[in-house]
Design a protein around this motif. Structure first.
Motif, PDB file in Angstrom:
ATOM      1  N   LEU A  46       3.993  10.493  25.415  1.00 59.69           N
ATOM      2  CA  LEU A  46       3.080   9.692  25.649  1.00 59.69           C
ATOM      3  C   LEU A  46       3.567   8.097  25.570  1.00 59.69           C
ATOM      4  CD1 LEU A  46      -0.342  11.285  25.468  1.00 59.69           C
ATOM      5  CD2 LEU A  46       1.192  11.363  27.605  1.00 59.69           C
ATOM      6  N   TYR A  47       4.042   8.078  24.048  1.00 59.82           N
ATOM      7  CA  TYR A  47       4.079   6.445  23.703  1.00 59.82           C
ATOM      8  C   TYR A  47       5.438   6.584  22.819  1.00 59.82           C
ATOM      9  CZ  TYR A  47      -1.069   7.344  24.483  1.00 59.82           C
ATOM     10  OH  TYR A  47      -2.073   7.533  25.164  1.00 59.82           O
ATOM     11  N   PRO A  48       6.476   6.884  23.565  1.00 57.77           N
ATOM     12  CA  PRO A  48       7.779   7.240  22.886  1.00 57.77           C
ATOM     13  C   PRO A  48       8.185   6.092  21.622  1.00 57.77           C
ATOM     14  CG  PRO A  48       8.168   6.861  25.164  1.00 57.77           C
ATOM     15  CD  PRO A  48       6.629   6.748  24.913  1.00 57.77           C
ATOM     16  N   ALA A  49       7.715   4.743  22.075  1.00 58.10           N
ATOM     17  CA  ALA A  49       8.446   3.743  21.015  1.00 58.10           C
ATOM     18  C   ALA A  49       7.581   3.301  20.083  1.00 58.10           C
ATOM     19  CB  ALA A  49       8.694   2.319  21.863  1.00 58.10           C
ATOM     20  N   LYS A  50       6.356   3.992  19.990  1.00 58.46           N
ATOM     21  CA  LYS A  50       5.272   3.890  18.768  1.00 58.46           C
ATOM     22  C   LYS A  50       5.250   4.724  17.672  1.00 58.46           C
ATOM     23  CE  LYS A  50       2.369   1.149  21.958  1.00 58.46           C
ATOM     24  NZ  LYS A  50       1.184   0.998  22.437  1.00 58.46           N
ATOM     25  N   PRO A  51       5.346   4.293  16.469  1.00 60.87           N
ATOM     26  CA  PRO A  51       5.115   5.133  15.314  1.00 60.87           C
ATOM     27  C   PRO A  51       3.903   5.920  15.256  1.00 60.87           C
ATOM     28  CG  PRO A  51       5.140   3.088  14.480  1.00 60.87           C
ATOM     29  CD  PRO A  51       5.391   2.892  16.038  1.00 60.87           C
ATOM     30  N   LEU A  52       3.605   6.795  14.459  1.00 60.14           N
ATOM     31  CA  LEU A  52       2.227   7.398  14.240  1.00 60.14           C
ATOM     32  C   LEU A  52       1.848   7.085  12.695  1.00 60.14           C
ATOM     33  CD1 LEU A  52       3.334   9.150  16.571  1.00 60.14           C
ATOM     34  CD2 LEU A  52       2.114  11.038  15.607  1.00 60.14           C
ATOM     35  N   TYR A  53       0.385   6.740  12.677  1.00 66.41           N
ATOM     36  CA  TYR A  53      -0.404   6.586  11.207  1.00 66.41           C
ATOM     37  C   TYR A  53      -1.603   7.378  11.253  1.00 66.41           C
ATOM     38  CZ  TYR A  53      -3.798   3.360  12.542  1.00 66.41           C
ATOM     39  OH  TYR A  53      -5.034   2.626  13.145  1.00 66.41           O
ATOM     40  N   LEU A  54      -1.760   7.707  10.103  1.00 63.34           N
ATOM     41  CA  LEU A  54      -3.422   8.237   9.771  1.00 63.34           C
ATOM     42  C   LEU A  54      -3.803   7.774   8.642  1.00 63.34           C
ATOM     43  CD1 LEU A  54      -2.594  10.622   7.388  1.00 63.34           C
ATOM     44  CD2 LEU A  54      -2.184  12.081   9.367  1.00 63.34           C
ATOM     45  N   GLU A  55      -5.096   8.075   8.316  1.00 65.24           N
ATOM     46  CA  GLU A  55      -5.693   7.480   7.131  1.00 65.24           C
ATOM     47  C   GLU A  55      -6.507   8.840   6.533  1.00 65.24           C
ATOM     48  OE1 GLU A  55      -6.735   2.873   8.260  1.00 65.24           O
ATOM     49  OE2 GLU A  55      -8.067   4.621   9.257  1.00 65.24           O
ATOM     50  N   VAL A  56      -6.385   8.848   5.047  1.00 62.49           N
ATOM     51  CA  VAL A  56      -6.810   9.796   4.469  1.00 62.49           C
ATOM     52  C   VAL A  56      -7.278   9.432   2.984  1.00 62.49           C
ATOM     53  CG1 VAL A  56      -4.547  10.234   3.532  1.00 62.49           C
ATOM     54  CG2 VAL A  56      -6.106  12.168   3.304  1.00 62.49           C
ATOM     55  N   ARG A  57      -8.500  10.006   2.894  1.00 63.89           N
ATOM     56  CA  ARG A  57      -9.051   9.646   1.473  1.00 63.89           C
ATOM     57  C   ARG A  57      -8.043   9.683   0.253  1.00 63.89           C
ATOM     58  NH1 ARG A  57     -14.589   8.139   1.853  1.00 63.89           N
ATOM     59  NH2 ARG A  57     -15.143   8.426   3.966  1.00 63.89           N
ATOM     60  N   ASP A  58      -8.068   9.099  -0.677  1.00 55.76           N
ATOM     61  CA  ASP A  58      -7.243   9.342  -1.935  1.00 55.76           C
ATOM     62  C   ASP A  58      -7.102  10.423  -2.552  1.00 55.76           C
ATOM     63  OD1 ASP A  58      -9.400   8.176  -3.134  1.00 55.76           O
ATOM     64  OD2 ASP A  58      -8.135   7.030  -4.276  1.00 55.76           O
ATOM     65  N   TRP A  59      -8.507  10.751  -2.631  1.00 57.07           N
ATOM     66  CA  TRP A  59      -8.778  12.203  -3.554  1.00 57.07           C
ATOM     67  C   TRP A  59      -8.536  13.221  -2.933  1.00 57.07           C
ATOM     68  CZ3 TRP A  59     -11.965  15.426  -1.097  1.00 57.07           C
ATOM     69  CH2 TRP A  59     -13.005  14.724  -0.212  1.00 57.07           C
ATOM     70  N   ASN A  60      -8.050  13.295  -1.546  1.00 51.78           N
ATOM     71  CA  ASN A  60      -8.032  14.563  -0.762  1.00 51.78           C
ATOM     72  C   ASN A  60      -6.656  15.224  -0.942  1.00 51.78           C
ATOM     73  OD1 ASN A  60      -8.053  16.732   1.151  1.00 51.78           O
ATOM     74  ND2 ASN A  60      -9.422  15.353   2.590  1.00 51.78           N
ATOM     75  N   LYS A  61      -6.181  15.500  -2.075  1.00 54.52           N
ATOM     76  CA  LYS A  61      -4.899  15.982  -2.222  1.00 54.52           C
ATOM     77  C   LYS A  61      -4.182  17.007  -1.342  1.00 54.52           C
ATOM     78  CE  LYS A  61      -4.811  13.313  -5.841  1.00 54.52           C
ATOM     79  NZ  LYS A  61      -4.538  11.654  -5.431  1.00 54.52           N
ATOM     80  N   ARG A  62      -5.024  18.153  -0.929  1.00 60.21           N
ATOM     81  CA  ARG A  62      -4.904  19.184  -0.081  1.00 60.21           C
ATOM     82  C   ARG A  62      -4.490  18.577   1.179  1.00 60.21           C
ATOM     83  NH1 ARG A  62      -9.753  23.053   1.638  1.00 60.21           N
ATOM     84  NH2 ARG A  62     -10.267  21.349   2.830  1.00 60.21           N
ATOM     85  N   ALA A  63      -5.278  17.395   1.827  1.00 53.24           N
ATOM     86  CA  ALA A  63      -4.921  17.007   3.141  1.00 53.24           C
ATOM     87  C   ALA A  63      -3.405  16.125   3.228  1.00 53.24           C
ATOM     88  CB  ALA A  63      -5.933  15.826   3.571  1.00 53.24           C
ATOM     89  N   VAL A  64      -3.441  15.322   1.857  1.00 50.06           N
ATOM     90  CA  VAL A  64      -2.069  14.428   1.421  1.00 50.06           C
ATOM     91  C   VAL A  64      -0.978  15.719   1.672  1.00 50.06           C
ATOM     92  CG1 VAL A  64      -0.906  13.191  -0.018  1.00 50.06           C
ATOM     93  CG2 VAL A  64      -3.223  12.672   0.533  1.00 50.06           C
ATOM     94  N   ARG A  65      -0.976  16.595   0.769  1.00 48.89           N
ATOM     95  CA  ARG A  65       0.225  17.665   0.883  1.00 48.89           C
ATOM     96  C   ARG A  65       0.443  18.027   2.343  1.00 48.89           C
ATOM     97  NH1 ARG A  65      -2.385  19.508  -3.524  1.00 48.89           N
ATOM     98  NH2 ARG A  65      -3.254  21.005  -2.263  1.00 48.89           N
TER      99      ARG A  65
END
Length: 156
Positions: A106-125
């Motif tokens: 859909l958006y070939p030239a755009k990078p992706l980002y997300l935000e995650v709570r710093d304590w959520n190690k499971r999600a970061v992994r």
């Protein structure tokens, strides 16, 4: 483990299901308001302007989760929600890979980002296994569930 996930735009029935998900312990802050409250306030996937950005994922008959793919001016924001019964089973990585593929189509030239709570190690992994990298230092962010400290993670 690799799953053969199917996806489609989130339906009204799936929105009701997601609102009923209950996460345990420290993850309970991710529990959503009731379907009726979200609909009344037009928040998240209940906002008619953003409903088309939400994709549901299934492993056969199991509703494993959803992603939000939101185009912004310079980047694409990715949000993810996993069925509490499906956490820590590899579904998040696969949903993010599919979200990446959809976003690049859909958006070939755009990078992706997300935000995650710093304590959520499971999600970061999970996000790191899906190709995202922490971008910079943690920062504070006010959300609809209160103030938190977050990492920004990117995938190009």
């Amino acid at each position: 483990m690799q799953y053969k996930l199917e996806n489609h735009i989130m339906t009204e029935d799936e929105k009701k299901i997601v609102c009923s998900w209950k996460y345990p312990d420290v993850y309970a802050l991710y529990n959503l308001p009731s379907y009726e409250e979200m609909k009344e306030q037009k928040i998240g996937f209940m906002n008619p302007a953003s409903a088309k950005n939400y994709y549901s994922f299934y492993d056969q008959d199991t509703y494993v989760g959803f992603v939000n793919i939101l185009e912004e001016a310079e980047e694409v924001f990715i949000g993810i929600g996993t069925n509490p019964d499906c956490c820590s089973k590899g579904y998040g990585q696969q949903m993010l890979q599919i979200a990446y593929d959809i976003s690049k189509e859909l958006y070939p030239a755009k990078p992706l980002y997300l935000e995650v709570r710093d304590w959520n190690k499971r999600a970061v992994r999970c996000y790191e296994k899906a190709g995202f990298e922490i971008d910079g230092s943690p920062y504070e962010l006010e959300t609809n569930i209160g103030l938190g400290t977050f990492y920004r993670m990117i995938r190009k």
